[in-house]
Write a protein that holds these residues in place. Sequence first.
Motif, PDB file in Angstrom:
ATOM      1  N   ASP A 295       0.897  -0.774  -0.165  1.00 32.84           N
ATOM      2  CA  ASP A 295       0.369   0.149  -0.082  1.00 32.84           C
ATOM      3  C   ASP A 295       0.902   1.323  -0.376  1.00 32.84           C
ATOM      4  O   ASP A 295       0.645   2.259  -0.242  1.00 32.84           O
ATOM      5  CB  ASP A 295      -0.866   0.038   1.421  1.00 32.84           C
ATOM      6  N   VAL A 296       2.198   1.103   0.332  1.00 35.85           N
ATOM      7  CA  VAL A 296       2.606   2.463   0.834  1.00 35.85           C
ATOM      8  C   VAL A 296       3.775   2.819  -0.415  1.00 35.85           C
ATOM      9  O   VAL A 296       3.090   4.110  -1.055  1.00 35.85           O
ATOM     10  CB  VAL A 296       4.214   2.530   2.057  1.00 35.85           C
ATOM     11  N   ILE A 297       3.890   1.632  -0.937  1.00 32.68           N
ATOM     12  CA  ILE A 297       4.363   2.222  -2.514  1.00 32.68           C
ATOM     13  C   ILE A 297       3.390   2.973  -3.729  1.00 32.68           C
ATOM     14  O   ILE A 297       3.640   3.257  -4.693  1.00 32.68           O
ATOM     15  CB  ILE A 297       4.814   0.474  -2.650  1.00 32.68           C
ATOM     16  N   ALA A 298       1.919   1.405  -3.187  1.00 32.08           N
ATOM     17  CA  ALA A 298       0.705   1.836  -4.688  1.00 32.08           C
ATOM     18  C   ALA A 298       0.363   3.252  -4.373  1.00 32.08           C
ATOM     19  O   ALA A 298       0.403   4.070  -4.881  1.00 32.08           O
ATOM     20  CB  ALA A 298      -0.057   1.051  -3.721  1.00 32.08           C
ATOM     21  N   GLN A 299       0.649   3.794  -3.398  1.00 33.11           N
ATOM     22  CA  GLN A 299      -0.133   5.672  -2.475  1.00 33.11           C
ATOM     23  C   GLN A 299       1.011   6.327  -3.238  1.00 33.11           C
ATOM     24  O   GLN A 299       1.346   7.218  -3.760  1.00 33.11           O
ATOM     25  CB  GLN A 299      -0.114   5.582  -0.813  1.00 33.11           C
ATOM     26  N   MET A 300       2.371   6.039  -2.845  1.00 33.18           N
ATOM     27  CA  MET A 300       3.597   6.910  -3.233  1.00 33.18           C
ATOM     28  C   MET A 300       3.539   6.903  -5.448  1.00 33.18           C
ATOM     29  O   MET A 300       2.828   8.107  -6.033  1.00 33.18           O
ATOM     30  CB  MET A 300       4.959   6.743  -3.593  1.00 33.18           C
ATOM     31  N   ALA A 301       3.851   5.848  -5.977  1.00 33.00           N
ATOM     32  CA  ALA A 301       2.999   5.952  -6.973  1.00 33.00           C
ATOM     33  C   ALA A 301       1.948   7.063  -7.705  1.00 33.00           C
ATOM     34  O   ALA A 301       1.902   7.225  -8.768  1.00 33.00           O
ATOM     35  CB  ALA A 301       2.515   3.971  -7.540  1.00 33.00           C
ATOM     36  N   LYS A 302       0.363   6.657  -6.910  1.00 26.41           N
ATOM     37  CA  LYS A 302      -0.628   6.904  -7.488  1.00 26.41           C
ATOM     38  C   LYS A 302      -0.568   8.955  -7.490  1.00 26.41           C
ATOM     39  O   LYS A 302      -0.602   9.423  -8.296  1.00 26.41           O
ATOM     40  CB  LYS A 302      -1.902   6.784  -6.095  1.00 26.41           C
ATOM     41  N   GLY A 303       0.172   9.184  -6.031  1.00 25.53           N
ATOM     42  CA  GLY A 303       0.484  10.518  -5.627  1.00 25.53           C
ATOM     43  C   GLY A 303       1.105  11.026  -6.297  1.00 25.53           C
ATOM     44  O   GLY A 303       1.172  12.198  -7.415  1.00 25.53           O
ATOM     45  N   ILE A 304       2.942  10.358  -7.265  1.00 27.18           N
ATOM     46  CA  ILE A 304       3.391  10.989  -7.815  1.00 27.18           C
ATOM     47  C   ILE A 304       2.379  10.602  -9.340  1.00 27.18           C
ATOM     48  O   ILE A 304       2.813  12.260 -10.226  1.00 27.18           O
ATOM     49  CB  ILE A 304       4.709  10.339  -8.630  1.00 27.18           C
ATOM     50  N   ILE A 305       2.755   9.890 -10.371  1.00 27.46           N
ATOM     51  CA  ILE A 305       2.160  10.299 -11.316  1.00 27.46           C
ATOM     52  C   ILE A 305       0.112   9.991 -11.741  1.00 27.46           C
ATOM     53  O   ILE A 305       0.625  11.375 -12.876  1.00 27.46           O
ATOM     54  CB  ILE A 305       1.261   8.381 -11.539  1.00 27.46           C
ATOM     55  N   SER A 306      -0.296  11.068 -10.044  1.00 27.66           N
ATOM     56  CA  SER A 306      -1.582  11.631 -10.868  1.00 27.66           C
ATOM     57  C   SER A 306      -1.166  12.980 -11.178  1.00 27.66           C
ATOM     58  O   SER A 306      -1.158  13.909 -11.888  1.00 27.66           O
ATOM     59  CB  SER A 306      -2.261  11.536 -10.196  1.00 27.66           C
ATOM     60  N   LYS A 307       0.185  13.711 -10.199  1.00 28.65           N
ATOM     61  CA  LYS A 307       0.548  15.290 -10.181  1.00 28.65           C
ATOM     62  C   LYS A 307       1.247  15.497 -11.598  1.00 28.65           C
ATOM     63  O   LYS A 307       1.126  16.457 -12.468  1.00 28.65           O
ATOM     64  CB  LYS A 307       2.262  14.968  -9.177  1.00 28.65           C
ATOM     65  N   LYS A 308       1.806  13.898 -12.209  1.00 31.36           N
ATOM     66  CA  LYS A 308       2.647  14.423 -13.294  1.00 31.36           C
ATOM     67  C   LYS A 308       2.165  14.186 -14.636  1.00 31.36           C
ATOM     68  O   LYS A 308       1.850  15.316 -15.151  1.00 31.36           O
ATOM     69  CB  LYS A 308       3.981  12.860 -13.476  1.00 31.36           C
ATOM     70  N   GLU A 309       0.504  13.515 -14.203  1.00 30.13           N
ATOM     71  CA  GLU A 309      -0.708  13.529 -15.496  1.00 30.13           C
ATOM     72  C   GLU A 309      -0.877  15.161 -15.452  1.00 30.13           C
ATOM     73  O   GLU A 309      -1.472  15.272 -16.583  1.00 30.13           O
ATOM     74  CB  GLU A 309      -1.280  12.571 -15.401  1.00 30.13           C
ATOM     75  N   GLU A 310      -1.375  15.579 -14.470  1.00 29.74           N
ATOM     76  CA  GLU A 310      -2.009  16.781 -14.240  1.00 29.74           C
ATOM     77  C   GLU A 310      -0.965  17.784 -14.816  1.00 29.74           C
ATOM     78  O   GLU A 310      -1.458  18.233 -15.731  1.00 29.74           O
ATOM     79  CB  GLU A 310      -2.069  17.306 -12.736  1.00 29.74           C
ATOM     80  N   GLU A 311       0.267  17.835 -14.484  1.00 29.44           N
ATOM     81  CA  GLU A 311       1.476  18.354 -14.665  1.00 29.44           C
ATOM     82  C   GLU A 311       0.927  18.107 -16.818  1.00 29.44           C
ATOM     83  O   GLU A 311       1.372  19.966 -17.149  1.00 29.44           O
ATOM     84  CB  GLU A 311       2.215  18.407 -14.018  1.00 29.44           C
ATOM     85  N   GLU A 312       1.247  17.675 -16.909  1.00 26.12           N
ATOM     86  CA  GLU A 312       1.327  16.907 -18.599  1.00 26.12           C
ATOM     87  C   GLU A 312       0.618  17.682 -19.523  1.00 26.12           C
ATOM     88  O   GLU A 312       0.605  17.849 -20.171  1.00 26.12           O
ATOM     89  CB  GLU A 312       1.564  15.665 -18.226  1.00 26.12           C
ATOM     90  N   ARG A 313      -1.138  17.530 -17.969  1.00 26.42           N
ATOM     91  CA  ARG A 313      -2.270  18.356 -19.088  1.00 26.42           C
ATOM     92  C   ARG A 313      -2.207  19.332 -19.410  1.00 26.42           C
ATOM     93  O   ARG A 313      -2.299  20.588 -20.388  1.00 26.42           O
ATOM     94  CB  ARG A 313      -3.297  17.499 -18.261  1.00 26.42           C
ATOM     95  N   THR A 314      -1.219  20.457 -18.226  1.00 28.14           N
ATOM     96  CA  THR A 314      -1.565  21.871 -17.695  1.00 28.14           C
ATOM     97  C   THR A 314      -0.488  22.500 -19.385  1.00 28.14           C
ATOM     98  O   THR A 314      -0.706  22.698 -20.181  1.00 28.14           O
ATOM     99  CB  THR A 314      -1.022  22.160 -16.816  1.00 28.14           C
ATOM    100  N   ARG A 315       0.929  21.261 -19.556  1.00 30.27           N
ATOM    101  CA  ARG A 315       1.934  21.828 -20.581  1.00 30.27           C
ATOM    102  C   ARG A 315       0.901  21.603 -21.548  1.00 30.27           C
ATOM    103  O   ARG A 315       1.266  22.670 -22.767  1.00 30.27           O
ATOM    104  CB  ARG A 315       2.656  21.144 -20.587  1.00 30.27           C
ATOM    105  N   LYS A 316       0.369  20.760 -22.177  1.00 33.00           N
ATOM    106  CA  LYS A 316      -0.209  20.451 -23.282  1.00 33.00           C
ATOM    107  C   LYS A 316      -1.623  21.678 -23.803  1.00 33.00           C
ATOM    108  O   LYS A 316      -1.413  22.474 -24.536  1.00 33.00           O
ATOM    109  CB  LYS A 316      -1.030  18.972 -23.320  1.00 33.00           C
ATOM    110  N   ARG A 317      -2.213  21.537 -22.854  1.00 34.54           N
ATOM    111  CA  ARG A 317      -3.153  22.501 -23.208  1.00 34.54           C
ATOM    112  C   ARG A 317      -1.974  24.186 -22.886  1.00 34.54           C
ATOM    113  O   ARG A 317      -2.595  24.674 -24.230  1.00 34.54           O
ATOM    114  CB  ARG A 317      -4.159  23.330 -21.605  1.00 34.54           C
TER     115      ARG A 317
END
Length: 191
Positions: A163-185
């Motif tokens: 769970d602790v690794i899954a939380q880390m992966a979710k936290g990092i990836i979801s922020k990166k995806e958000e950032e990626e969408r912002t950059r694309k816009r």
Amino acid sequence: MMFITTAYLRVSHPIISGTPPIRLQIEERARTYGKDEDTKRQEKEETIRKWQREWEVTVEVGQWTKRLIPNVATWTNRKHGNVDYYLTQMLSGHGCFAAYLHKFALIESDICWYCQERDDAAHTFLHCIRWIRERTIVETAIGETLSTENITNTMIDSKEGWDVIAQMAKGIISKKEEEERTRKRQLQGQE
Ligand SMILES: [Zn+2]
């Protein structure tokens, strides 16, 4: 509007989901048809041994995934843990990583958006300064520096570790995806 994220889902590998390749499943079914439970158990183990030999020489995946999952049996026989969307990206290295997106010409550079290193899964999860906070939570929980060697061991050893690794992966990836969408816009706004 189609997001780049749909591209991540195209590439998957049986090792990550933990299901033997179809061909090995079919071969096992042929060997065990009409046989007793003991034989079925032995043949199941034989399938894992064959899968291990194939896994060691496969060129379908990168070294990152092979280093994270060196042993098919240890990984697939675990008693807990579902591989979600975020863990799939972490384990495969196919996902919201600049080097991966750049390979498919989806972005202009393979350099990390937060520092000056090449951004692949190893960079994101083990080295990038942007994710020190997320990494520290894991490192505090496991009592050592996060490395290629201890990521999946932590996940397999206990439900809490998973769970602790899954939380880390979710936290990092979801922020990166958000950032990626912002950059694309922003890029589209400039056109
Ligand atoms: Zn970085």
